[in-house]
Design a protein around this motif. Structure first.
Motif, PDB file in Angstrom:
ATOM      1  N   LEU A 187      99.536  38.537   9.923  1.00 56.22           N
ATOM      2  CA  LEU A 187      98.658  39.445  10.668  1.00 56.22           C
ATOM      3  C   LEU A 187      98.090  40.534   9.783  1.00 56.22           C
ATOM      4  O   LEU A 187      96.909  40.850   9.824  1.00 56.22           O
ATOM      5  N   LYS A 188      98.973  41.158   8.997  1.00 59.80           N
ATOM      6  CA  LYS A 188      98.578  42.273   8.134  1.00 59.80           C
ATOM      7  C   LYS A 188      99.423  42.208   6.877  1.00 59.80           C
ATOM      8  O   LYS A 188     100.640  42.105   6.941  1.00 59.80           O
ATOM      9  N   GLY A 189      98.768  42.250   5.727  1.00 65.03           N
ATOM     10  CA  GLY A 189      99.480  42.164   4.458  1.00 65.03           C
ATOM     11  C   GLY A 189      99.806  40.727   4.103  1.00 65.03           C
ATOM     12  O   GLY A 189      99.540  39.800   4.856  1.00 65.03           O
ATOM     13  N   GLU A 241      97.068  37.718   3.683  1.00 68.12           N
ATOM     14  CA  GLU A 241      96.705  38.155   5.034  1.00 68.12           C
ATOM     15  C   GLU A 241      95.677  37.198   5.626  1.00 68.12           C
ATOM     16  O   GLU A 241      94.737  36.777   4.965  1.00 68.12           O
ATOM     17  N   GLY A 242      95.898  36.843   6.893  1.00 65.44           N
ATOM     18  CA  GLY A 242      94.978  35.952   7.592  1.00 65.44           C
ATOM     19  C   GLY A 242      95.307  34.481   7.445  1.00 65.44           C
ATOM     20  O   GLY A 242      94.659  33.641   8.053  1.00 65.44           O
ATOM     21  N   SER A 243      96.332  34.151   6.662  1.00 67.98           N
ATOM     22  CA  SER A 243      96.678  32.738   6.484  1.00 67.98           C
ATOM     23  C   SER A 243      97.802  32.337   7.429  1.00 67.98           C
ATOM     24  O   SER A 243      98.555  33.167   7.931  1.00 67.98           O
ATOM     25  N   SER A 278     103.622  45.328   6.338  1.00 68.95           N
ATOM     26  CA  SER A 278     103.063  44.003   6.576  1.00 68.95           C
ATOM     27  C   SER A 278     103.704  43.411   7.828  1.00 68.95           C
ATOM     28  O   SER A 278     104.857  43.707   8.145  1.00 68.95           O
ATOM     29  N   PHE A 279     102.946  42.547   8.509  1.00 63.73           N
ATOM     30  CA  PHE A 279     103.401  41.983   9.777  1.00 63.73           C
ATOM     31  C   PHE A 279     103.121  40.487   9.826  1.00 63.73           C
ATOM     32  O   PHE A 279     102.056  40.039   9.397  1.00 63.73           O
ATOM     33  N   VAL A 319     106.847  39.139  16.625  1.00 57.25           N
ATOM     34  CA  VAL A 319     106.203  39.767  15.482  1.00 57.25           C
ATOM     35  C   VAL A 319     107.304  40.385  14.638  1.00 57.25           C
ATOM     36  O   VAL A 319     108.229  41.016  15.176  1.00 57.25           O
ATOM     37  N   ALA A 320     107.229  40.189  13.331  1.00 55.60           N
ATOM     38  CA  ALA A 320     108.191  40.769  12.399  1.00 55.60           C
ATOM     39  C   ALA A 320     107.464  41.738  11.476  1.00 55.60           C
ATOM     40  O   ALA A 320     106.339  41.478  11.056  1.00 55.60           O
TER      41      ALA A 320
END
Length: 175
Positions: A63-65, A85-87, A105-106, A41-42
């Motif tokens: 994951l987020k952002g 996000e979510g793509s 953001s992750f 995860v970054a």
């Protein structure tokens, strides 16, 4: 036949990993690595200015952002792939890329483990005239060694590396 003896299936709480990265200020956390696959995860890549080139594919999930993945075509043209996000995004091997996303953001990233002799490259270009100005190379055998930060340390700590030989522009250092 696959033998599952001594195999431990990773079961990762991604929310906990994102909290850990936020609380510690760290930018990456390796989730697992086996003979074939590396996953991590970054957090935040707002500072990135280089283009990373590696022999592995990358699968990136926002994951987020959102993320803007800057990349260079074979002709050297810079393009942007926007990842809300979510793509999820598949990136082919050897594509010069520069992931850019906010500190909150992750991204969840899966790559192929580097084979012996495969070298990752980090290329910087002049912010004024787009001339190639510097390359850092690393063998990425363990993402916990944070090769991106090591490449940036070398680059930022050298005025010579950040100075364009064509137009004389000095690329920004650390803020």
């Amino acid at each position: 036949m696959i033998i599952l003896e001594n195999f431990k299936m990773p079961n990762v709480d991604l929310e906990a990993v994102m909290r850990y990265l936020t609380e510690t200020g760290k930018r990456t956390h390796q989730l697992w690595m086996d003979d074939e696959t590396l996953a991590f995860v970054a957090r935040g890549r707002e500072y990135r200015s280089e283009f990373h080139i590696n022999a592995s594919y990358e699968i990136q999930y926002s994951l987020k952002g959102a993320q803007d993945l800057m990349y260079r075509t074979p002709e050297g043209e810079v393009k942007v792939a926007h990842m809300p996000e979510g793509s999820v995004f598949y990136q082919p091997p050897f594509l010069p890329h520069s992931p850019r996303f906010a500190p909150d953001s992750f991204q969840f990233i899966i790559e192929r483990v580097r084979k012996p002799g495969e070298i990752d490259k980090f290329h910087w270009f002049c912010p004024n005239c787009d001339n190639f100005i510097h390359e850092e190379t690393f063998y990425v055998d363990d993402y916990r060694k944070d090769p991106v930060s090591r490449a940036y340390d070398n680059y930022f700590n050298s005025l010579e590396f950040r100075t364009c030989k064509k137009c004389g522009t000095v690329a920004p250092g650390r803020d």
